[in-house]
Design a protein around this motif. Structure first.
Motif, PDB file in Angstrom:
ATOM      1  N   GLY A  91      23.485  -4.900 -30.578  1.00  0.00           N
ATOM      2  CA  GLY A  91      23.206  -6.145 -29.866  1.00  0.00           C
ATOM      3  C   GLY A  91      24.430  -6.996 -29.601  1.00  0.00           C
ATOM      4  O   GLY A  91      24.310  -8.160 -29.194  1.00  0.00           O
ATOM      5  N   HIS A  92      25.615  -6.414 -29.783  1.00  0.00           N
ATOM      6  CA  HIS A  92      26.830  -7.197 -29.529  1.00  0.00           C
ATOM      7  C   HIS A  92      26.848  -7.666 -28.065  1.00  0.00           C
ATOM      8  O   HIS A  92      26.451  -6.923 -27.168  1.00  0.00           O
ATOM      9  N   PHE A 122      22.992  -7.105 -36.625  1.00  0.00           N
ATOM     10  CA  PHE A 122      22.281  -7.375 -35.374  1.00  0.00           C
ATOM     11  C   PHE A 122      22.813  -8.686 -34.794  1.00  0.00           C
ATOM     12  O   PHE A 122      22.642  -9.751 -35.376  1.00  0.00           O
ATOM     13  N   CYS A 123      23.510  -8.579 -33.637  1.00  0.00           N
ATOM     14  CA  CYS A 123      24.168  -9.754 -33.069  1.00  0.00           C
ATOM     15  C   CYS A 123      23.281 -10.485 -32.066  1.00  0.00           C
ATOM     16  O   CYS A 123      22.658  -9.861 -31.204  1.00  0.00           O
ATOM     17  N   VAL A 124      23.277 -11.787 -32.197  1.00  0.00           N
ATOM     18  CA  VAL A 124      22.576 -12.649 -31.241  1.00  0.00           C
ATOM     19  C   VAL A 124      23.490 -13.834 -30.924  1.00  0.00           C
ATOM     20  O   VAL A 124      24.372 -14.164 -31.709  1.00  0.00           O
ATOM     21  N   GLY A 125      23.257 -14.459 -29.784  1.00  0.00           N
ATOM     22  CA  GLY A 125      24.069 -15.637 -29.461  1.00  0.00           C
ATOM     23  C   GLY A 125      23.936 -15.994 -27.992  1.00  0.00           C
ATOM     24  O   GLY A 125      23.676 -15.129 -27.150  1.00  0.00           O
ATOM     25  N   GLN A 143      15.998 -13.275 -28.393  1.00  0.00           N
ATOM     26  CA  GLN A 143      16.798 -12.120 -28.827  1.00  0.00           C
ATOM     27  C   GLN A 143      16.315 -11.591 -30.179  1.00  0.00           C
ATOM     28  O   GLN A 143      16.224 -10.388 -30.376  1.00  0.00           O
ATOM     29  N   ILE A 144      16.000 -12.488 -31.081  1.00  0.00           N
ATOM     30  CA  ILE A 144      15.563 -12.037 -32.411  1.00  0.00           C
ATOM     31  C   ILE A 144      14.167 -11.419 -32.333  1.00  0.00           C
ATOM     32  O   ILE A 144      13.939 -10.319 -32.838  1.00  0.00           O
ATOM     33  N   TYR A 161      25.172 -14.450 -36.006  1.00  0.00           N
ATOM     34  CA  TYR A 161      25.149 -15.445 -34.933  1.00  0.00           C
ATOM     35  C   TYR A 161      26.533 -15.478 -34.294  1.00  0.00           C
ATOM     36  O   TYR A 161      27.510 -15.881 -34.930  1.00  0.00           O
ATOM     37  N   GLU A 162      26.588 -15.011 -33.059  1.00  0.00           N
ATOM     38  CA  GLU A 162      27.861 -14.977 -32.336  1.00  0.00           C
ATOM     39  C   GLU A 162      27.703 -15.646 -30.978  1.00  0.00           C
ATOM     40  O   GLU A 162      27.317 -14.994 -29.998  1.00  0.00           O
TER      41      GLU A 162
END
Ligand code: PGA
Length: 238
Positions: A91-92, A122-125, A143-144, A161-162
């Motif tokens: 998920g980047h 798992f990246c979200v932002g 996203q989550i 969290y990015e």
């Protein structure tokens, strides 16, 4: 619960010699680290176990959502696990942007990675535009929820969290905003799910994300390519 400090090398470095140098610097400095450390190099360096073994876990930066078959150029979760990877980043924002990965694709990848026995970062932002449009929480929630759809057991999932506008820009997120986002993310995960921060993390700014913003670790891009700097970041988490 240990803090998790992960280094994402992205498409770097350009040769094995440099990869070995970074691995060696990390190995030399990592003794007595209390955080859990993961290094996520490109696939090819992941396979060089003689370089990469020593005091930290290995992670991949991607995987494919099928196990085997006619999918030229792809790599499966089982292959990653077999080569010694313990983690995989999914998920980047760079994969969402340059490789058109949707929440649905990310959800498929998460399920396959869990089936393969991998732990997940798992990246979200939100993007800059979403942030200025007041959509941060809406984006994070979508996203989550979509990424974790029908995932029953999230024990092996760490959320990073990015904020997209903070990645690789030197414009790291403020402690207050990070804290807010992390608290928001916690509404959708378990009490003991680790929530990391990522986006222009350096040793000068890393400590506050854990000590003040309430994160359980960091996802470090550019600064993880300098082994000594990465070690300082690991130490700042203590
Ligand atoms: P950065 O990257 O530390 O270079 O901003 C973070 C990431 O993309 O995971």
């Amino acid at each position: 619960m240990k803090n998790l400090i992960a280094g994402n090398w992205k498409l770097n470095p350009t040769n094995q010699k440099e990869a070995k140098e970074i691995f060696d610097e990390i190995k030399a400095g990592i003794k007595n680290a209390t955080a859990e450390v993961v290094v996520c190099p490109p696939f090819v360096y992941l396979a060089l176990r003689s370089f990469s073994e020593g005091g930290f876990a290995l992670g991949a930066q991607n995987l494919f959502w099928e196990e085997k078959g006619a999918f030229t150029g792809e790599i499966s979760g089982a292959m990653l696990k077999d080569i010694g990877a313990e983690y995989v980043i999914i998920g980047h924002s760079e994969r969402r942007k340059y490789f058109s990965e949707t929440d649905e694709i990310i959800n498929q990848k998460i399920k396959k990675a869990l089936d393969a026995g991998l732990k997940i970062i798992f990246c979200v932002g939100e993007t800059e535009e979403e942030k200025t449009g007041g959509k941060r929480e809406e984006v994070l929630q979508r996203q989550i929820q979509e990424g974790l759809k029908d995932v029953l057991d999230i024990d092996n999932i760490n959320v990073a969290y990015e904020p997209v506008w903070a990645i690789g820009t030197g414009n790291n997120c403020s402690v207050e905003e990070t804290k807010e986002s992390i608290e928001f993310i916690r509404k959708f995960v378990k009490k003991d799910t680790r929530v990391l921060y990522g986006g222009s993390v350096k040793s000068e700014n890393s400590g506050v994300y854990i000590k003040e913003a309430g994160s359980n670790g960091l996802l470090v891009g550019g600064a993880s390519l300098d082994g000594k700097e990465f070690i300082k970041i690991i130490q700042s988490a203590e």
